[in-house]
Enzyme design. Sequence first.
Site, PDB file in Angstrom:
ATOM      1  CB  SER A   1      -0.908  -0.075   1.179  1.00 11.19           C
ATOM      2  OG  SER A   1      -1.823   1.048   1.078  1.00 11.19           O
TER       3      SER A   1
ATOM      4  CG  ASP B   1      -6.389  -2.563  -3.591  1.00  7.74           C
ATOM      5  OD1 ASP B   1      -7.258  -1.934  -2.786  1.00  7.74           O
ATOM      6  OD2 ASP B   1      -5.257  -2.730  -3.649  1.00  7.74           O
TER       7      ASP B   1
ATOM      8  CG  HIS C   1      -5.574  -2.615   0.427  1.00  8.78           C
ATOM      9  ND1 HIS C   1      -4.865  -2.217  -0.790  1.00  8.78           N
ATOM     10  CD2 HIS C   1      -4.797  -1.981   1.483  1.00  8.78           C
ATOM     11  CE1 HIS C   1      -3.946  -1.098  -0.454  1.00  8.78           C
ATOM     12  NE2 HIS C   1      -3.984  -1.114   1.012  1.00  8.78           N
TER      13      HIS C   1
END
Length: 539
Positions: free
Chosen positions: A231, A455, A484
Amino acid sequence: MRAVAKYGVVTGLGCLVLSALTVAPAGGATLGPESYGLESYGTALAAGRAAAAGITFGNCPEVEELAAPVKCGTVKVPLDYANPSGRQIKLTVSRVKASGKGTERQGALVYNPGGPGASSMYFPMAAELSEWKRIARAYDFVGYAPRGVDRSAPLSCQDPSDFVKAPTLAPTHPSASYKKERVAQAKAYARGCARRAGAALRHYTSLNNARDLEVLRAALGEGRLTFMGASYGTYFGALYATLFPTHVRRMVFDSAVNPDPQRIWYRSNLDQSLAFEGRWADFRAWVAKHDKTYKLGTTPETVARNYEKVRAQLAHKPAGGKVGPGQLHAAFLATAYSDDAWPKRAGALSEYLRGNAKPLIGQAAPKPESARSEENGTAVYTAVECNDAPWPTDWKTWDRDNSLLARRAPFETWDNAWMNLPCALWPVMPRQQPLDVRTGYGVLPPTLILAAERDAATPYAGALELHRRLAGSALITEEDAGTHGIGGGSNKCVNAYLEDYLLTGRTPVRRAACAPHPEPDPVSLDRRTAQPKKLPHAV
């Protein structure tokens, strides 16, 4: 911001015209690439010192809740890389040594789960999980708390007890009076950050996170860095690859933030809000498919009506006196991050409508014991994103863009806007100009990008953009899936590519695809109660 970091992986381990509250030159000025020269020298100097000092690892402090064989230490980094001999701060580091024989060891694998504002101090514990055991034979597993996070020069913007006040509202189409109230709150929050952090506030940035990573590499005694970022960790990992390409050994980018400077960070958040709507639709379709279990409706539209019914009831009478529409929304955001959360959230919604509020209270009520950590994570998130790039300072821009978007994507749009609104009033000027992430062919070793096609937190377009900018990178796509953070998860195909890359350095020529992992199995509350307990999941 929420129960999960905004650009961070959910882990199973452990109004008006806004005026800037400037403490430096005002206006829309930005710091361009030409200002990075002093920081480059400071980074090299700090890395040299760290290489000489190393890291002294010992038993971890009780607060970390990390038992042997995990060891902990610290590494010093400059608060300001333009002044490397000035104030130093300590970053906490955790490590478990590679479990294989000496000839198997390849070095240290450093991991960051994103945020901004998330820590990976727990990461060495992953060495015991089956998905990571072969990798753990070859690598020391290294986690750390980035600057500002937990015990690493912690940042705070408000009293943690204020942070978990409940119940709260979360209107999807807020009134003018509600908007005015939220602008006032954002202004107060920005002032709180400036008051509590003082002159140090400007030094919490993604570029400094990348520089800190270079110092950590040196302190670990690694000639070149092996790093996995998830991320937000992909963004400052990409900055690292751009700034220090010859110091990269292997890099994994799991669920990539779009690195286009034009999207950092205002437009990135608009993209995210739109993507959340699609993932929210995925959840409702799954619930409808399993109406026999949940009795929430046989169509996504009926499920949505039942959710709105619960919102309305909680606005009138909060569950347990603590769970209002705001807490409900925060809890159901987890459904967009990981479909592991789907049975649990659907079950809580179903039980509430049957007259049993306990599961919903258990999942959504604020937890005072986590208030300090959540407030700290939100403070770091806000400081980093606000410092990183220019933001619109005119409320009319925010109101126009989010009002239009909320017509298409009501689930997350305004909540996301309120989260980021302090950046319109941020007291640090001038803002940085985002670095143009890119590397030429042959400059960077092959890198691996992992992405789920649906996502929400980091929309798939970001993975495509990063793949385009990092020459020689390979992109692995989990098709028609939306969890995610997919590395080391439930998809064996993805894990095979990840393991092969970390152990051998091999990647597909350009791209490869994996079928989606199986959808979660709907489990009734009675059957779930009878099942053995698993590792806690942060949803």
